[in-house]
Design an enzyme around this catalytic site. Structure first.
Site, PDB file in Angstrom:
ATOM      1  N   GLY A  46       0.837  -1.190   0.000  1.00 42.49           N
ATOM      2  CA  GLY A  46       0.000   0.000   0.000  1.00 42.49           C
ATOM      3  C   GLY A  46       0.872   1.240   0.000  1.00 42.49           C
ATOM      4  N   GLN A  51       3.078   9.941   1.291  1.00 44.71           N
ATOM      5  CA  GLN A  51       4.363   9.234   1.204  1.00 44.71           C
ATOM      6  C   GLN A  51       5.137   9.582  -0.068  1.00 44.71           C
ATOM      7  OE1 GLN A  51       2.473   5.198   2.204  1.00 44.71           O
ATOM      8  NE2 GLN A  51       4.505   5.041   3.103  1.00 44.71           N
ATOM      9  N   CYS A  95       6.468  -0.326   6.873  1.00 47.73           N
ATOM     10  CA  CYS A  95       6.008   0.906   6.229  1.00 47.73           C
ATOM     11  C   CYS A  95       7.105   1.365   5.282  1.00 47.73           C
ATOM     12  CB  CYS A  95       5.723   1.977   7.279  1.00 47.73           C
ATOM     13  SG  CYS A  95       5.203   3.548   6.553  1.00 47.73           S
ATOM     14  N   LEU A  96       6.732   1.679   4.049  1.00 47.38           N
ATOM     15  CA  LEU A  96       7.745   2.088   3.065  1.00 47.38           C
ATOM     16  C   LEU A  96       8.449   3.375   3.490  1.00 47.38           C
ATOM     17  CD1 LEU A  96       5.811   1.328  -0.244  1.00 47.38           C
ATOM     18  CD2 LEU A  96       7.636  -0.030   0.814  1.00 47.38           C
ATOM     19  N   HIS A 137      -3.786   1.103   7.889  1.00 46.41           N
ATOM     20  CA  HIS A 137      -2.437   1.686   7.884  1.00 46.41           C
ATOM     21  C   HIS A 137      -2.381   2.869   6.902  1.00 46.41           C
ATOM     22  CE1 HIS A 137       2.129   1.120   7.878  1.00 46.41           C
ATOM     23  NE2 HIS A 137       1.925   1.951   6.871  1.00 46.41           N
ATOM     24  N   GLU A 138      -2.911   2.661   5.701  1.00 43.03           N
ATOM     25  CA  GLU A 138      -2.868   3.731   4.698  1.00 43.03           C
ATOM     26  C   GLU A 138      -3.781   4.893   5.101  1.00 43.03           C
ATOM     27  OE1 GLU A 138      -0.470   3.526   2.827  1.00 43.03           O
ATOM     28  OE2 GLU A 138      -0.134   1.394   3.132  1.00 43.03           O
ATOM     29  N   HIS A 141      -2.064   7.193   7.403  1.00 41.23           N
ATOM     30  CA  HIS A 141      -1.137   8.127   6.744  1.00 41.23           C
ATOM     31  C   HIS A 141      -1.834   9.433   6.367  1.00 41.23           C
ATOM     32  CE1 HIS A 141       2.747   6.205   6.273  1.00 41.23           C
ATOM     33  NE2 HIS A 141       2.211   5.093   5.810  1.00 41.23           N
TER      34      HIS A 141
END
Ligand code: ZN
Length: 168
Positions: A46, A51, A95-96, A137-138, A141
């Site tokens: 995701g 991000q 997480c990226l 999670h997304e 953000h």
């Protein structure tokens, strides 16, 4: 399409509440396509617009492709969590934007996600398992919230040195 640079911990854009997407323009469609390409390239399950440095309420996800299913990217514009289960579940989340750090996060096991798709149509879906994890999670953000914010003090202390190294 192009692969975008992913912002990492310490970048203030990750801590902003993102703005609603207005009209779905070609710019938004291009951003979504680039985010999908960036997510697969990373590789991740995701990716949220902050991000990649865009403070907009938009995320892409494909929770299952890394497990070998056909690619099926979802583009969620102005998403909202419509309902959450009382039952909780703990998953190890990466997480990226926080490379190399995976943390156990407790979240509702099932959620109902509402969103607008790229055609401007309202959509809703019931998600569970890794898909529920990914969507929450997304969504976090877009609120400027990261998975490391959801840890116990002890768990955060365990990774404090590694987080500090990332932020410098
Ligand atoms: Zn993340």
């Amino acid at each position: 399409m192009s692969v975008l640079a992913i912002r990492t911990l310490g970048d203030p854009v990750l801590r902003c509440r993102a703005s609603e997407v207005g009209e779905i323009t070609d710019e938004i469609r291009t951003l979504a396509a680039d985010m999908i390409e960036t997510m697969y390239d990373a590789p991740g399950r995701g990716l949220a617009a902050p991000q990649v440095g865009r403070s907009l309420r938009l995320f892409v996800m494909d929770a299952l492709w890394k497990d070998g299913t056909d690619r099926a990217p979802l583009v969620a514009i102005n998403p909202r969590i419509v309902a959450s289960s009382a039952g909780m579940r703990i998953f190890d989340e990466g997480c990226l934007s926080i490379p190399g750090i995976t943390v156990p996060v407790e979240r509702p096991a099932r959620v109902t996600l509402g969103w607008t798709d790229l055609d401007g149509m309202a959509q809703q879906g019931a998600l569970e398992g890794i898909e529920a994890v990914c969507a929450q999670h997304e969504y976090n953000h877009l609120e400027g919230v990261l998975n490391i914010d959801r840890l116990s003090d002890a768990a955060r202390a365990d990774i404090a040195d590694r987080l500090a190294a990332l932020e410098t």
